[in-house]
Write an enzyme that holds these catalytic residues in place. Sequence first.
Site, PDB file in Angstrom:
ATOM      1  N   CYS A  31       0.859  -1.183   0.000  1.00 12.92           N
ATOM      2  CA  CYS A  31       0.000   0.000   0.000  1.00 12.92           C
ATOM      3  C   CYS A  31       0.895   1.233   0.000  1.00 12.92           C
ATOM      4  CB  CYS A  31      -0.905  -0.026   1.237  1.00 12.92           C
ATOM      5  SG  CYS A  31      -2.093   1.329   1.321  1.00 12.92           S
ATOM      6  N   CYS A  63     -11.628  13.743   4.220  1.00 16.89           N
ATOM      7  CA  CYS A  63     -12.698  12.800   4.555  1.00 16.89           C
ATOM      8  C   CYS A  63     -12.740  12.661   6.077  1.00 16.89           C
ATOM      9  CB  CYS A  63     -12.444  11.444   3.897  1.00 16.89           C
ATOM     10  SG  CYS A  63     -12.467  11.511   2.084  1.00 16.89           S
ATOM     11  N   CYS A  91      -3.107  14.773   3.153  1.00 18.58           N
ATOM     12  CA  CYS A  91      -4.185  14.753   2.166  1.00 18.58           C
ATOM     13  C   CYS A  91      -5.064  15.977   2.364  1.00 18.58           C
ATOM     14  CB  CYS A  91      -5.028  13.481   2.313  1.00 18.58           C
ATOM     15  SG  CYS A  91      -6.311  13.327   1.036  1.00 18.58           S
ATOM     16  N   CYS A 144      -6.410   0.174   7.623  1.00 17.30           N
ATOM     17  CA  CYS A 144      -6.987   1.153   6.701  1.00 17.30           C
ATOM     18  C   CYS A 144      -7.494   2.371   7.455  1.00 17.30           C
ATOM     19  CB  CYS A 144      -8.141   0.505   5.939  1.00 17.30           C
ATOM     20  SG  CYS A 144      -8.864   1.585   4.704  1.00 17.30           S
TER      21      CYS A 144
END
Length: 377
Positions: free
Chosen positions: A114, A125, A121, A354
């Site tokens: 990954c 989100c 970022c 994740c």
Amino acid sequence: MPQNLLDFDLAGLTAWFGELGEKPFRARQVFHWIHQAGVTDFAQMTDIAKSLREKLQNEAVVRMPAVNFAHVSADGTRKWLFDVGPDSGAAGDGAWRNGIETVFIPEDDRGTLCVSSQVGCALECTFCSTGRQGFNRNLTVAEIVGQLWVAQHGLKREPNRATGETAERPVSNVVMMGMGEPLANFENVVTALGVMLDDHAYGLSRRRVTVSTSGLVPAMDRLAERCPVALAVSLHAPNDALRDRIVPINRKYPLAELMAACRRYLVHAPRDFITFEYVMLAGVNDQPGHARELIALTRDVPCKFNLIPFNPFPDSGYEKPRSEAMRVFREILQDAGHVVTTRKTRGDDIDAACGQLAGRVADRSGRVMKRAHREAA
């Protein structure tokens, strides 16, 4: 300053060699040494003419990001923290170090890496710890490819815990799902993908390289034209009202536009489906009604769903869904004929699961400060 050769795909390296007065086959030789053999010292490239080796020692380097530390989870998952340099805007003294994180997930039939594409970022989100860190900058091609170089050649030297054998190509799959939005760093990501796919380098199949996006529609169309690899879309909500709240880019590219872009992408894609990633947030998007909305939303898009139980982090404001809610949600989708996987939580003991990636980032976007003011109001 010497040229970092990790910044080039083969076409770029060939052009640069041409500027040095060297023939194209010399570029292929060096490209092979760097990426397939894992050699960074030009003096060790034994089939290269001595005059060229000396020229390269003066004009070039092969430099990947420095590894600050590497952790190994109890389940075999690995996480590297790479140092991508100081940020002069932090604390005024350049002392702040920016970190990116990379995760390797070993399985019986594959080894998946990954890879990060940005320092932080900017998409914010709400359930993602990386998004909470703010944004500094895009990674260079060398910093993206360097993550693969370190994993591939480092793992080659380490025996498998179960068999005791070393793998010739431990990384069989790459997912651009680490820190950052890959399609917001389009040119560097596409060049890096070219290196990953090149038979003179890592030789990965387009089906085994996946780019994940939160839904940058114009860039999805460009990727389909330039480098169509497998595509995963971070969906996370079945309607615009909810997605506007938890995936803010939806306000610019709403679901109708996103689904149309998915259909266009499938014309070029190496796989005949889109993977929709769906982080399950307890009481937010995990109800049976949400599953039925998903079925209606994706009716015209061949797809599979990857359900991801939320991985809690401090002050996230969200909770992990109950197992029963996950089961009911999955069965509704399956009963409608969809392929559904539930992502295993891997590496959570080293914060490699994740949504948990969050290296030390000097925020240049101002979003973290703005959010703090909103939450304090």
